[in-house]
Write a protein that holds these residues in place. Structure first.
Motif, mmCIF file in Angstrom:
data_model
loop_
_atom_site.group_PDB
_atom_site.id
_atom_site.type_symbol
_atom_site.label_atom_id
_atom_site.label_comp_id
_atom_site.label_asym_id
_atom_site.label_seq_id
_atom_site.Cartn_x
_atom_site.Cartn_y
_atom_site.Cartn_z
ATOM 1 N N ASN A 1 56.968 9.951 -3.845
ATOM 2 C CA ASN A 1 56.492 9.465 -2.487
ATOM 3 C C ASN A 1 56.497 10.456 -1.467
ATOM 4 O O ASN A 1 55.794 10.093 -0.327
ATOM 5 N N ARG A 2 56.554 11.889 -1.872
ATOM 6 C CA ARG A 2 55.925 12.863 -0.864
ATOM 7 C C ARG A 2 54.453 12.833 -1.037
ATOM 8 O O ARG A 2 53.744 12.896 -0.013
ATOM 9 N N ARG A 3 53.953 12.699 -2.102
ATOM 10 C CA ARG A 3 52.446 12.371 -2.218
ATOM 11 C C ARG A 3 51.936 11.407 -1.438
ATOM 12 O O ARG A 3 50.863 11.490 -0.737
ATOM 13 N N GLN A 4 52.617 10.342 -1.761
ATOM 14 C CA GLN A 4 52.319 8.902 -0.870
ATOM 15 C C GLN A 4 52.368 9.069 0.617
ATOM 16 O O GLN A 4 51.284 8.855 1.148
ATOM 17 N N SER A 5 53.527 10.008 1.014
ATOM 18 C CA SER A 5 53.668 10.104 2.419
ATOM 19 C C SER A 5 52.544 10.800 2.887
ATOM 20 O O SER A 5 52.049 10.920 4.136
ATOM 21 N N LEU B 1 45.132 22.447 -4.202
ATOM 22 C CA LEU B 1 45.924 21.993 -5.016
ATOM 23 C C LEU B 1 47.443 21.749 -4.199
ATOM 24 O O LEU B 1 48.051 22.327 -3.399
ATOM 25 N N LEU B 2 47.696 20.508 -4.185
ATOM 26 C CA LEU B 2 48.840 19.810 -3.578
ATOM 27 C C LEU B 2 49.917 19.685 -4.644
ATOM 28 O O LEU B 2 49.908 18.751 -5.596
ATOM 29 N N LEU B 3 51.143 20.048 -4.494
ATOM 30 C CA LEU B 3 52.295 20.127 -5.120
ATOM 31 C C LEU B 3 53.289 19.213 -4.446
ATOM 32 O O LEU B 3 53.788 19.587 -3.281
ATOM 33 N N ALA B 4 53.965 18.208 -4.974
ATOM 34 C CA ALA B 4 54.841 17.436 -4.370
ATOM 35 C C ALA B 4 55.942 17.332 -5.120
ATOM 36 O O ALA B 4 55.974 17.073 -6.548
ATOM 37 N N GLU B 5 57.396 17.537 -4.613
ATOM 38 C CA GLU B 5 58.500 17.479 -5.662
ATOM 39 C C GLU B 5 58.882 15.955 -5.970
ATOM 40 O O GLU B 5 59.596 15.976 -6.817
ATOM 41 N N VAL B 6 58.413 15.060 -5.342
ATOM 42 C CA VAL B 6 58.732 13.728 -5.474
ATOM 43 C C VAL B 6 57.595 12.921 -5.324
ATOM 44 O O VAL B 6 56.701 13.314 -4.708
#
Length: 90
Positions: A64-68, A57-62
């Motif tokens: 663009n963090r997921r994109q990066s 599970l990948l949690l990203a606060e924004v």
């Protein structure tokens, strides 16, 4: 040691220490050390140790963090030749 060699050493040590502690905990690292690569290395390390495909599970606060992270995944695959998707349950 080059900067990349230092980062590589820190990343490997972080993964091994995380695994030694039961694969639990938080990895704190300064900006630019390669936290995404630590995550990718951890997935691969755990897959190799257990021989089982993983659920991640990948949690990203924004957004663009997921994109990066996706960009880092592609770079990790290019540099290492390892496709992390092969380690994951679908």
């Amino acid at each position: 040691m080059t900067d990349n060699e230092v980062k590589d050493k820190i990343q490997k040590e972080a993964v091994i220490e995380w695994y030694r502690k039961g694969g639990r905990g938080t990895i704190e690292a300064i900006t630019g050390i390669g936290k995404s690569w630590i995550a990718l290395r951890s997935i691969y390390y755990l897959y190799k140790k257990t021989g089982r495909k993983l659920k991640v599970l990948l949690l990203a606060e924004v957004l663009n963090r997921r994109q990066s992270f996706n960009e880092e995944y592609r770079e990790y695959k290019r540099v290492t030749g390892i496709d992390i998707r092969e380690c994951l349950e679908t």
